[in-house]
Design a protein around this motif. Structure first.
Motif, PDB file in Angstrom:
ATOM      1  N   ALA A  48      -9.516  -4.695  10.467  1.00  0.00           N
ATOM      2  CA  ALA A  48      -9.019  -5.526   9.370  1.00  0.00           C
ATOM      3  C   ALA A  48      -7.611  -5.074   9.022  1.00  0.00           C
ATOM      4  N   GLY A  49      -6.741  -6.047   8.795  1.00  0.00           N
ATOM      5  CA  GLY A  49      -5.352  -5.730   8.487  1.00  0.00           C
ATOM      6  C   GLY A  49      -5.116  -5.399   7.030  1.00  0.00           C
ATOM      7  N   SER A  50      -6.111  -5.657   6.184  1.00  0.00           N
ATOM      8  CA  SER A  50      -5.962  -5.379   4.761  1.00  0.00           C
ATOM      9  C   SER A  50      -7.298  -4.951   4.180  1.00  0.00           C
ATOM     10  N   LEU A  51      -7.235  -4.326   3.033  1.00  0.00           N
ATOM     11  CA  LEU A  51      -8.451  -3.923   2.341  1.00  0.00           C
ATOM     12  C   LEU A  51      -9.289  -5.138   1.982  1.00  0.00           C
ATOM     13  N   ALA A  52      -8.636  -6.182   1.493  1.00  0.00           N
ATOM     14  CA  ALA A  52      -9.358  -7.398   1.096  1.00  0.00           C
ATOM     15  C   ALA A  52     -10.091  -8.018   2.280  1.00  0.00           C
ATOM     16  N   GLU A  53      -9.448  -8.049   3.445  1.00  0.00           N
ATOM     17  CA  GLU A  53     -10.075  -8.602   4.645  1.00  0.00           C
ATOM     18  C   GLU A  53     -11.276  -7.763   5.073  1.00  0.00           C
ATOM     19  N   ALA A  54     -11.150  -6.434   4.928  1.00  0.00           N
ATOM     20  CA  ALA A  54     -12.228  -5.548   5.370  1.00  0.00           C
ATOM     21  C   ALA A  54     -13.493  -5.734   4.544  1.00  0.00           C
ATOM     22  N   VAL A  55     -13.349  -5.886   3.226  1.00  0.00           N
ATOM     23  CA  VAL A  55     -14.522  -5.869   2.343  1.00  0.00           C
ATOM     24  C   VAL A  55     -15.082  -7.250   2.038  1.00  0.00           C
ATOM     25  N   ARG A  56     -14.393  -8.301   2.427  1.00  0.00           N
ATOM     26  CA  ARG A  56     -14.738  -9.657   1.998  1.00  0.00           C
ATOM     27  C   ARG A  56     -16.189 -10.018   2.274  1.00  0.00           C
ATOM     28  N   ASP A  57     -16.680  -9.714   3.456  1.00  0.00           N
ATOM     29  CA  ASP A  57     -18.050 -10.098   3.822  1.00  0.00           C
ATOM     30  C   ASP A  57     -18.992  -8.898   3.917  1.00  0.00           C
ATOM     31  N   ALA A  58     -18.583  -7.760   3.379  1.00  0.00           N
ATOM     32  CA  ALA A  58     -19.352  -6.531   3.557  1.00  0.00           C
ATOM     33  C   ALA A  58     -20.585  -6.489   2.664  1.00  0.00           C
TER      34      ALA A  58
END
Length: 292
Positions: A48-58
């Motif tokens: 993921a290129g950003s924190l928001a992208e990493a956690v969005r579907d976690a």
């Protein structure tokens, strides 16, 4: 498949995230520098290129970052993920931070519908690679039960030690014991070498008796070679001993030997050796003995 966002892919976080991939989790990694993310992708994870992208579907977010301010920044800071994840997300913080910060972060998580566990680990880089870490967990028993599949993929000894902040308190005690033991092993090695003893043989017999300990088992061979390639850096142990001494003072507990070792580690860091493995305390013992 449970989706795990893993934030912080350094010496410890990288192999932990890889072990989660091996265990069958859908792992999305994020790190400030891109190279560790690429290594995770090569192991079968996603980047993921950003924190928001990493956690969005976690479903679960695991953090392994250096210090208390870093944990606060990625969780409750202006761009922290507590405002980005879906309600009920489980956050497992495996960083080593101040117990009071762990409590504050857990309370902020509850207010935002995030379930928070402080779950610092012990075992060093090799323990992370081998998935044999010891994990001390603070938080609710229910959240701990839900965390077990994730934690069992990265550790061997996994114990719930109490409410929020308790994991970090136990980790502080762990770091106190580890630093003190490394110092004593370093002193023993310099002592043995000064007397011309076969140190390899000496370490073997010491490890088999009452003096036996994990430092002799895992660190002594490299110490004898003066190989201080970092598994756990001096600068991080310096940070952890600051946590110990501060927490001890707040509790009115005296740690005289721990305070001395904290000063020795601080001296080693001040001399420019903060990036070495904490077993480099041997260098300082040699210096103080006039044998460097």
């Amino acid at each position: 498949m449970t989706t795990v966002a893993f934030i912080g892919l350094g010496i410890m976080g990288g192999p932990m995230a890889a072990n989660l991939v091996t265990a069958g989790f859908d792992v999305i990694g994020h790190n400030r520098s891109p190279e560790p993310v690429q290594r995770l992708v090569e192991r079968g994870g996603r980047g993921a290129g950003s924190l928001a992208e990493a956690v969005r579907d976690a479903d679960v977010v695991v953090t392994m970052v250096p210090d208390s301010p870093d944990v606060e920044a990625v969780t409750i800071g202006e761009d922290g993920f507590y405002g980005l994840v879906k309600p009920g997300t489980l956050h497992i913080d495996t960083s080593s931070i101040r117990p009071d910060v762990a409590k504050r972060v857990a309370e902020a998580g509850r207010e935002r519908g995030v379930r928070v566990l402080d779950a610092p680990v012990s075992g060093g880089e090799q323990g992370a690679i081998d998935a044999t870490l010891s994990i001390m967990v603070g938080g609710s028993p229910e959240d701990f039960a839900d965390s077990r599949p994730v934690l069992e993929a990265v550790g061997r000894t996994i114990v719930h030690v109490g409410p929020a902040g308790s994991g970090q308190t136990v980790k502080a005690a762990n770091q106190l014991i580890v630093a003190g033991t490394i110092e004593l092993v370093a002193e023993a090695i310099v002592f043995l070498e000064a007397h011309g003893v076969d140190t390899d043989a000496a370490v073997r017999v010491l490890a088999g008796g009452l003096a036996g300990n994990a430092i002799l088992d895992r660190k002594a061979a490299a110490m004898l070679r003066r190989d201080f390639t970092p598994g756990f850096r001096v600068e991080l142990h310096h940070k952890d001993l600051g946590i110990v001494t501060s927490a001890a003072r707040e509790a009115g507990v005296v740690i005289p030997l721990g305070a001395v070792v904290a000063q020795l580690v601080a001296s080693l860091k001040a001399q420019g050796d903060g990036a070495l493995d904490h077993s480099a305390l041997l260098k300082l013992v040699e210096q103080l003995s006039g044998r460097s």
